[in-house]
Design an enzyme around this catalytic site. Structure first.
Site, mmCIF file in Angstrom:
data_model
loop_
_atom_site.group_PDB
_atom_site.id
_atom_site.type_symbol
_atom_site.label_atom_id
_atom_site.label_comp_id
_atom_site.label_asym_id
_atom_site.label_seq_id
_atom_site.Cartn_x
_atom_site.Cartn_y
_atom_site.Cartn_z
ATOM 1 N N PRO A 189 47.471 43.661 51.561
ATOM 2 C CA PRO A 189 48.158 43.554 52.813
ATOM 3 C C PRO A 189 47.515 44.230 54.219
ATOM 4 O O PRO A 189 46.750 45.196 53.987
ATOM 5 C CB PRO A 189 49.395 44.428 52.522
ATOM 6 C CG PRO A 189 49.612 44.152 51.103
ATOM 7 C CD PRO A 189 47.979 44.186 50.571
ATOM 8 N N ASN A 190 47.691 43.703 55.220
ATOM 9 C CA ASN A 190 47.048 43.907 56.608
ATOM 10 C C ASN A 190 45.914 43.909 56.614
ATOM 11 O O ASN A 190 45.359 44.260 57.759
ATOM 12 C CB ASN A 190 47.688 45.438 56.792
ATOM 13 C CG ASN A 190 49.186 45.635 56.820
ATOM 14 O OD1 ASN A 190 49.942 44.975 57.258
ATOM 15 N ND2 ASN A 190 49.626 46.450 56.035
ATOM 16 N N ARG A 221 43.297 46.534 63.901
ATOM 17 C CA ARG A 221 44.213 47.661 63.309
ATOM 18 C C ARG A 221 43.525 48.965 63.464
ATOM 19 O O ARG A 221 42.551 49.033 62.601
ATOM 20 C CB ARG A 221 45.167 47.191 62.682
ATOM 21 C CG ARG A 221 44.648 47.841 61.165
ATOM 22 C CD ARG A 221 45.484 47.538 60.044
ATOM 23 N NE ARG A 221 44.995 47.607 58.547
ATOM 24 C CZ ARG A 221 45.314 48.219 57.632
ATOM 25 N NH1 ARG A 221 46.466 48.863 57.496
ATOM 26 N NH2 ARG A 221 44.499 47.940 56.332
ATOM 27 N N TYR A 270 39.454 51.869 60.281
ATOM 28 C CA TYR A 270 38.863 50.958 59.590
ATOM 29 C C TYR A 270 37.632 50.236 60.112
ATOM 30 O O TYR A 270 36.958 49.161 59.593
ATOM 31 C CB TYR A 270 40.060 49.685 59.254
ATOM 32 C CG TYR A 270 41.034 50.282 58.462
ATOM 33 C CD1 TYR A 270 41.081 50.670 57.104
ATOM 34 C CD2 TYR A 270 42.194 50.739 59.086
ATOM 35 C CE1 TYR A 270 41.901 51.129 56.259
ATOM 36 C CE2 TYR A 270 43.446 51.184 58.333
ATOM 37 C CZ TYR A 270 43.195 51.490 57.060
ATOM 38 O OH TYR A 270 44.336 51.792 56.326
ATOM 39 N N ASN A 283 40.166 45.102 47.220
ATOM 40 C CA ASN A 283 40.647 45.927 48.141
ATOM 41 C C ASN A 283 42.154 45.693 48.274
ATOM 42 O O ASN A 283 42.664 44.839 48.939
ATOM 43 C CB ASN A 283 39.972 45.994 49.466
ATOM 44 C CG ASN A 283 40.716 46.926 50.435
ATOM 45 O OD1 ASN A 283 41.550 47.797 49.997
ATOM 46 N ND2 ASN A 283 39.829 47.243 51.366
ATOM 47 N N ALA A 341 47.302 48.955 50.886
ATOM 48 C CA ALA A 341 48.323 49.872 50.542
ATOM 49 C C ALA A 341 48.977 49.719 48.873
ATOM 50 O O ALA A 341 49.458 50.513 48.300
ATOM 51 C CB ALA A 341 49.539 49.558 51.329
ATOM 52 N N HIS A 397 48.191 51.841 45.847
ATOM 53 C CA HIS A 397 49.133 53.097 45.685
ATOM 54 C C HIS A 397 50.479 52.918 45.124
ATOM 55 O O HIS A 397 51.164 53.815 44.926
ATOM 56 C CB HIS A 397 49.358 53.963 46.771
ATOM 57 C CG HIS A 397 47.905 54.066 47.837
ATOM 58 N ND1 HIS A 397 46.731 54.613 47.315
ATOM 59 C CD2 HIS A 397 47.743 53.439 49.025
ATOM 60 C CE1 HIS A 397 45.741 54.522 48.548
ATOM 61 N NE2 HIS A 397 46.446 53.833 49.233
ATOM 62 N N ASP A 440 48.560 45.659 36.084
ATOM 63 C CA ASP A 440 48.659 44.814 34.681
ATOM 64 C C ASP A 440 47.798 43.460 34.788
ATOM 65 O O ASP A 440 47.270 43.219 33.726
ATOM 66 C CB ASP A 440 50.144 44.455 34.641
ATOM 67 C CG ASP A 440 51.052 45.824 34.258
ATOM 68 O OD1 ASP A 440 50.319 46.766 33.678
ATOM 69 O OD2 ASP A 440 52.294 45.940 33.974
ATOM 70 N N GLU A 457 37.005 48.477 42.696
ATOM 71 C CA GLU A 457 37.960 48.719 43.700
ATOM 72 C C GLU A 457 37.303 49.200 44.962
ATOM 73 O O GLU A 457 36.112 50.132 44.964
ATOM 74 C CB GLU A 457 38.873 49.625 43.186
ATOM 75 C CG GLU A 457 40.035 50.049 44.070
ATOM 76 C CD GLU A 457 40.612 51.289 43.380
ATOM 77 O OE1 GLU A 457 40.509 51.589 42.127
ATOM 78 O OE2 GLU A 457 41.417 51.994 44.096
ATOM 79 N N HIS A 495 37.762 50.582 49.039
ATOM 80 C CA HIS A 495 38.449 50.885 50.081
ATOM 81 C C HIS A 495 37.672 51.253 51.474
ATOM 82 O O HIS A 495 36.719 51.718 51.137
ATOM 83 C CB HIS A 495 39.411 52.229 49.881
ATOM 84 C CG HIS A 495 40.019 52.232 48.662
ATOM 85 N ND1 HIS A 495 41.121 51.271 48.730
ATOM 86 C CD2 HIS A 495 40.130 52.488 47.386
ATOM 87 C CE1 HIS A 495 41.877 51.402 47.345
ATOM 88 N NE2 HIS A 495 41.097 52.144 46.522
ATOM 89 N N SER A 532 38.319 52.957 54.002
ATOM 90 C CA SER A 532 38.475 54.419 54.494
ATOM 91 C C SER A 532 38.404 55.242 53.276
ATOM 92 O O SER A 532 38.464 54.750 52.186
ATOM 93 C CB SER A 532 39.674 54.580 55.181
ATOM 94 O OG SER A 532 40.625 54.126 54.255
ATOM 95 N N ARG A 580 42.757 61.339 53.527
ATOM 96 C CA ARG A 580 43.840 60.924 54.199
ATOM 97 C C ARG A 580 45.193 61.470 53.739
ATOM 98 O O ARG A 580 44.966 62.129 52.857
ATOM 99 C CB ARG A 580 43.921 59.299 54.458
ATOM 100 C CG ARG A 580 42.448 58.771 54.906
ATOM 101 C CD ARG A 580 42.568 57.400 55.209
ATOM 102 N NE ARG A 580 43.609 56.721 56.237
ATOM 103 C CZ ARG A 580 44.112 55.449 56.075
ATOM 104 N NH1 ARG A 580 43.389 54.630 55.353
ATOM 105 N NH2 ARG A 580 45.025 55.090 56.838
ATOM 106 N N ARG A 625 47.944 58.545 49.636
ATOM 107 C CA ARG A 625 46.783 57.465 49.266
ATOM 108 C C ARG A 625 45.870 58.182 48.458
ATOM 109 O O ARG A 625 44.916 57.215 48.056
ATOM 110 C CB ARG A 625 46.008 57.113 50.733
ATOM 111 C CG ARG A 625 46.669 56.515 51.848
ATOM 112 C CD ARG A 625 45.985 56.397 53.137
ATOM 113 N NE ARG A 625 46.913 56.306 54.400
ATOM 114 C CZ ARG A 625 47.574 55.102 54.491
ATOM 115 N NH1 ARG A 625 47.252 54.072 53.809
ATOM 116 N NH2 ARG A 625 48.314 55.265 55.422
HETATM 117 C C1 DHK Z 1 43.362 49.775 53.181
HETATM 118 C C2 DHK Z 1 44.825 50.111 53.568
HETATM 119 O O1 DHK Z 1 45.364 49.062 54.226
HETATM 120 C C3 DHK Z 1 45.504 50.995 53.055
HETATM 121 O O2 DHK Z 1 46.859 50.819 52.834
HETATM 122 C C4 DHK Z 1 44.618 51.832 52.054
HETATM 123 C C5 DHK Z 1 42.529 50.885 52.486
HETATM 124 C C6 DHK Z 1 43.356 52.142 52.267
HETATM 125 C C7 DHK Z 1 41.315 51.059 52.906
HETATM 126 O O3 DHK Z 1 40.743 52.056 53.189
HETATM 127 O O4 DHK Z 1 40.555 49.818 52.916
HETATM 128 O O5 DHK Z 1 45.401 53.206 51.957
#
Ligand code: DHK
Length: 192
Positions: free
Chosen positions: A57-58, A65, A70, A121, A124, A127, A134, A145, A147, A149, A154, A158
């Protein structure tokens, strides 16, 4: 010879090497395109292994953003970089993003059938999602995995990752370069 028989998939190099956790599937596939104008030219050419790269997501808003966290690279930039590196490494990628947990799970299930490794990645969902954990447990190849950031610098929520319980490696805080590091790690693990 006009008949179009389609690609032939042949497993090669099955069991000769010592067991590796990632060698439960055939090492490589050979594909022969008797159709598609190939006239057999690709017979014997190893098909690059597929790495599914999943974004949660996002991440569609990457580059726009919270750029102070990021960065300014967009997800399209990341995809281009991954595609170029994958070619260098002799891999193929399927690069995907969704804001929906169920869609990500469906793609992990598809990866069971078609991919040799996953770079993820989960954003969110890292977490919160036992369901993604699963699904990843049902995938047999390497899982890395990523991330963007440094999640450990943080907020406390997280710091915990469900996905890390399955991941073979975790990369955090390296910016979007983390995806490239993840791909390189996958290449190493698949070749081991
Ligand atoms: C990206 C997100 O959107 C956050 O919810 C994670 C992760 C960290 C990133 O650092 O790519 O906590």
């Amino acid at each position: 010879m006009g008949a179009s028989l389609g690609p032939i998939l042949v497993a090669i190099r099955g069991a000769a090497r010592p067991a590796s956790p990632f060698r439960r599937r055939p090492l490589a596939l050979v594909w022969g395109a008797r159709s598609q104008g190939g006239a057999g030219r690709s017979l014997g050419v190893p098909m690059p292994r597929l790495v599914t790269i999943l974004n949660g997501p996002n991440l569609n808003l990457l580059g726009r953003r919270q750029p102070e966290i990021y960065g300014r690279e967009t997800l399209a930039d990341v995809e281009r970089g991954c595609a170029a590196l994958a070619e260098e490494l002799g891999l193929r990628i399927r690069f995907l993003q969704s804001n929906h947990e169920g869609q990500l799970i469906d793609w992990i299930h598809e990866a069971r059938e078609e991919a040799q490794a996953i770079v993820i990645n989960p954003a969110a969902l890292t977490h919160t999602s036992v369901a993604i954990l699963d699904a990843l447990h049902a995938f047999e190849g390497p899982v890395i995995e990523v991330h963007v950031s440094n999640v450990h610098r943080r907020e406390g929520f997280r710091h915990h990752s469900y996905v890390s319980l399955r991941a073979d490696g975790v990369i955090a805080g390296c910016g979007t370069q983390g995806y490239l590091l993840g791909l390189r790690r996958v290449a190493t693990l698949l070749a081991a």
